[in-house]
Design a protein around this motif. Structure first.
Motif, PDB file in Angstrom:
ATOM      1  N   LEU A   1       7.498 -10.743 -16.575  1.00  0.00           N
ATOM      2  CA  LEU A   1       6.019 -11.272 -16.232  1.00  0.00           C
ATOM      3  C   LEU A   1       6.038 -12.573 -15.857  1.00  0.00           C
ATOM      4  CD1 LEU A   1       4.190  -9.497 -19.195  1.00  0.00           C
ATOM      5  CD2 LEU A   1       4.273  -8.709 -16.856  1.00  0.00           C
ATOM      6  N   GLU A   2       5.086 -12.929 -14.825  1.00  0.00           N
ATOM      7  CA  GLU A   2       4.925 -14.415 -14.497  1.00  0.00           C
ATOM      8  C   GLU A   2       3.408 -14.760 -14.581  1.00  0.00           C
ATOM      9  OE1 GLU A   2       6.004 -14.238 -10.227  1.00  0.00           O
ATOM     10  OE2 GLU A   2       3.718 -13.962  -9.878  1.00  0.00           O
ATOM     11  N   ARG A   3       3.363 -15.892 -14.676  1.00  0.00           N
ATOM     12  CA  ARG A   3       1.781 -16.576 -14.740  1.00  0.00           C
ATOM     13  C   ARG A   3       1.634 -18.138 -13.798  1.00  0.00           C
ATOM     14  NH1 ARG A   3       1.410 -19.372 -20.705  1.00  0.00           N
ATOM     15  NH2 ARG A   3       2.936 -21.004 -20.502  1.00  0.00           N
ATOM     16  N   HIS A   4       0.516 -18.076 -13.289  1.00  0.00           N
ATOM     17  CA  HIS A   4       0.219 -19.266 -12.496  1.00  0.00           C
ATOM     18  C   HIS A   4      -0.731 -19.926 -13.463  1.00  0.00           C
ATOM     19  CE1 HIS A   4       2.300 -16.897  -9.443  1.00  0.00           C
ATOM     20  NE2 HIS A   4       1.429 -16.021  -9.656  1.00  0.00           N
ATOM     21  N   SER A   5      -0.471 -21.069 -13.996  1.00  0.00           N
ATOM     22  CA  SER A   5      -1.288 -21.852 -15.133  1.00  0.00           C
ATOM     23  C   SER A   5      -2.388 -22.603 -14.493  1.00  0.00           C
ATOM     24  CB  SER A   5      -0.335 -22.611 -15.897  1.00  0.00           C
ATOM     25  OG  SER A   5       0.609 -21.994 -16.776  1.00  0.00           O
TER      26      SER A   5
ATOM     27  N   SER B   1      -5.999 -19.266 -10.213  1.00  0.00           N
ATOM     28  CA  SER B   1      -5.933 -18.006 -10.005  1.00  0.00           C
ATOM     29  C   SER B   1      -5.511 -17.267  -8.934  1.00  0.00           C
ATOM     30  CB  SER B   1      -7.565 -17.485  -9.840  1.00  0.00           C
ATOM     31  OG  SER B   1      -8.086 -18.236  -8.716  1.00  0.00           O
ATOM     32  N   GLN B   2      -5.243 -15.941  -8.834  1.00  0.00           N
ATOM     33  CA  GLN B   2      -4.469 -15.518  -7.704  1.00  0.00           C
ATOM     34  C   GLN B   2      -5.057 -14.033  -7.116  1.00  0.00           C
ATOM     35  OE1 GLN B   2       0.055 -14.101  -7.709  1.00  0.00           O
ATOM     36  NE2 GLN B   2       0.084 -15.883  -6.379  1.00  0.00           N
ATOM     37  N   ALA B   3      -5.636 -14.048  -6.248  1.00  0.00           N
ATOM     38  CA  ALA B   3      -6.367 -12.659  -5.784  1.00  0.00           C
ATOM     39  C   ALA B   3      -5.361 -11.887  -4.811  1.00  0.00           C
ATOM     40  CB  ALA B   3      -7.364 -12.994  -5.096  1.00  0.00           C
ATOM     41  N   TRP B   4      -5.374 -10.541  -5.071  1.00  0.00           N
ATOM     42  CA  TRP B   4      -4.444  -9.574  -4.303  1.00  0.00           C
ATOM     43  C   TRP B   4      -5.403  -8.700  -3.571  1.00  0.00           C
ATOM     44  CZ3 TRP B   4       0.495 -10.404  -2.936  1.00  0.00           C
ATOM     45  CH2 TRP B   4       1.182 -11.379  -3.500  1.00  0.00           C
ATOM     46  N   ILE B   5      -5.636  -8.655  -2.390  1.00  0.00           N
ATOM     47  CA  ILE B   5      -6.851  -7.831  -1.768  1.00  0.00           C
ATOM     48  C   ILE B   5      -6.009  -7.016  -0.479  1.00  0.00           C
ATOM     49  CG2 ILE B   5      -8.641  -7.566  -0.506  1.00  0.00           C
ATOM     50  CD1 ILE B   5      -9.612 -10.587  -1.892  1.00  0.00           C
TER      51      ILE B   5
ATOM     52  N   TRP C   1      -0.673 -13.662 -17.564  1.00  0.00           N
ATOM     53  CA  TRP C   1       0.465 -12.888 -17.351  1.00  0.00           C
ATOM     54  C   TRP C   1       0.323 -11.832 -16.371  1.00  0.00           C
ATOM     55  CZ3 TRP C   1       4.702 -15.679 -18.524  1.00  0.00           C
ATOM     56  CH2 TRP C   1       4.667 -16.745 -19.263  1.00  0.00           C
ATOM     57  N   HIS C   2       1.487 -11.493 -15.521  1.00  0.00           N
ATOM     58  CA  HIS C   2       1.154 -10.382 -14.482  1.00  0.00           C
ATOM     59  C   HIS C   2       2.723 -10.297 -13.804  1.00  0.00           C
ATOM     60  CE1 HIS C   2       0.498 -13.645 -11.991  1.00  0.00           C
ATOM     61  NE2 HIS C   2       0.670 -13.068 -10.921  1.00  0.00           N
ATOM     62  N   HIS C   3       2.800  -9.118 -13.361  1.00  0.00           N
ATOM     63  CA  HIS C   3       3.985  -8.489 -12.864  1.00  0.00           C
ATOM     64  C   HIS C   3       3.834  -9.035 -11.328  1.00  0.00           C
ATOM     65  CE1 HIS C   3       7.535  -6.557 -11.034  1.00  0.00           C
ATOM     66  NE2 HIS C   3       7.840  -6.451 -12.362  1.00  0.00           N
ATOM     67  N   PRO C   4       4.723  -9.336 -10.429  1.00  0.00           N
ATOM     68  CA  PRO C   4       4.504  -9.602  -9.175  1.00  0.00           C
ATOM     69  C   PRO C   4       4.285  -8.346  -8.478  1.00  0.00           C
ATOM     70  CG  PRO C   4       6.541 -10.685 -10.089  1.00  0.00           C
ATOM     71  CD  PRO C   4       6.165 -10.042 -11.018  1.00  0.00           C
ATOM     72  N   LEU C   5       3.629  -8.494  -7.213  1.00  0.00           N
ATOM     73  CA  LEU C   5       3.160  -7.311  -6.391  1.00  0.00           C
ATOM     74  C   LEU C   5       4.162  -6.090  -6.219  1.00  0.00           C
ATOM     75  CD1 LEU C   5       0.988  -6.343  -4.444  1.00  0.00           C
ATOM     76  CD2 LEU C   5       2.201  -7.160  -2.519  1.00  0.00           C
ATOM     77  N   MET C   6       3.453  -4.877  -6.801  1.00  0.00           N
ATOM     78  CA  MET C   6       4.142  -3.609  -6.308  1.00  0.00           C
ATOM     79  C   MET C   6       3.405  -2.849  -5.761  1.00  0.00           C
ATOM     80  SD  MET C   6       5.819  -3.077 -10.569  1.00  0.00           S
ATOM     81  CE  MET C   6       4.478  -3.363 -11.149  1.00  0.00           C
TER      82      MET C   6
HETATM   83  N1  LIG Z   1       4.453 -16.021  -5.636  1.00  0.00           N
HETATM   84  C1  LIG Z   1       3.836 -15.223  -4.853  1.00  0.00           C
HETATM   85  O1  LIG Z   1       2.887 -15.428  -4.064  1.00  0.00           O
HETATM   86  N2  LIG Z   1       3.416 -14.090  -5.442  1.00  0.00           N
HETATM   87  C2  LIG Z   1       3.415 -13.631  -6.801  1.00  0.00           C
HETATM   88  O2  LIG Z   1       2.956 -14.749  -7.644  1.00  0.00           O
HETATM   89  C3  LIG Z   1       2.696 -12.391  -7.327  1.00  0.00           C
HETATM   90  O3  LIG Z   1       2.067 -12.301  -8.336  1.00  0.00           O
HETATM   91  O4  LIG Z   1       3.218 -11.283  -6.542  1.00  0.00           O
END
Ligand SMILES: NC(=O)N[C@@H](O)C(=O)O
Ligand code: NI
Length: 181
Positions: free
Chosen positions: A73-77, A80-84, A127-132
């Motif tokens: 898992l990863e996180r960006h402290s 935020s991070q949006a995936w649309i 904490w989240h997994h990179p895009l799948m």
């Molecule tokens: N690094 C990036 O842009 N992507 C990851 O953070 C992700 O959550 O996929």
């Protein structure tokens, strides 16, 4: 390998981890003389640190096939991070709350099926997994923090999980791309 069952993505269930970006079932109000429906304030951009600014990027995600192997898992402290999705590509959002010692609570990992018309906005530090992207390649709009400071902590799980497409609640189950692609 432990199976991580999927859950249907909804605002309440995902609230500890972020926002659900969707129009289905959400309130809207007319703008532009009634020619446009605005689904207002679906998520907030969170920024920390000194130099960061909110940025808009795009990403083309490879197709992932079931079963999915979840090993980190990863996180960006700092933001935020949006995936649309640009064209309703389904994807899987794997998240976990903080555990002891500045690491995820591995026992509380959850996997959400992000269906057509939905996107997510991971809150700062989630904490989240990179895009799948599931079953097919997909283009996404990414809204997150742009800054000089590196902002991606990675954590290798002690126990790898597998997502086989089964759902925790059978009533939420949807037909997913067949395993193996
Ligand atoms: N690094 C990036 O842009 N992507 C990851 O953070 C992700 O959550 O996929
Ligand atoms: Ni990320």
């Amino acid at each position: 390998m432990a199976i991580l069952k999927l859950e249907r993505l909804d605002k309440e269930a995902f609230a500890p981890f972020g926002d659900v970006i969707e129009m289905g079932g959400r309130p809207w109000f007319p703008i532009n003389g009634g020619t446009t429906r605005r689904y207002h304030d679906l998520g907030r951009i969170q920024l920390g640190g000194d130099d960061g600014q909110a940025g808009i990027s795009m990403a083309r995600g490879d197709a992932f096939q079931l079963p999915l192997r979840i090993a980190m898992l990863e996180r960006h402290s700092l933001g935020s991070q949006a995936w649309i999705p640009c064209s309703q590509t389904p994807f899987i959002a794997v998240v976990a709350p903080d555990g002891a010692g500045d690491r995820p609570d591995e026992a509380a990992i959850r996997a959400f099926y992000v269906g057509p018309g939905q996107g997510v906005n991971y809150h700062r530090g989630t904490w989240h997994h990179p895009l799948m992207a599931l079953g097919r390649q997909g283009d996404f709009i990414v809204i997150d923090r742009i800054g000089d400071a590196p902002d991606c902590d990675e954590y290798v799980l002690h126990e790898v999980r597998s997502i086989d497409g089964s759902f925790r609640n059978q009533a939420d189950a949807v037909a997913l791309p067949p395993a193996g692609g």
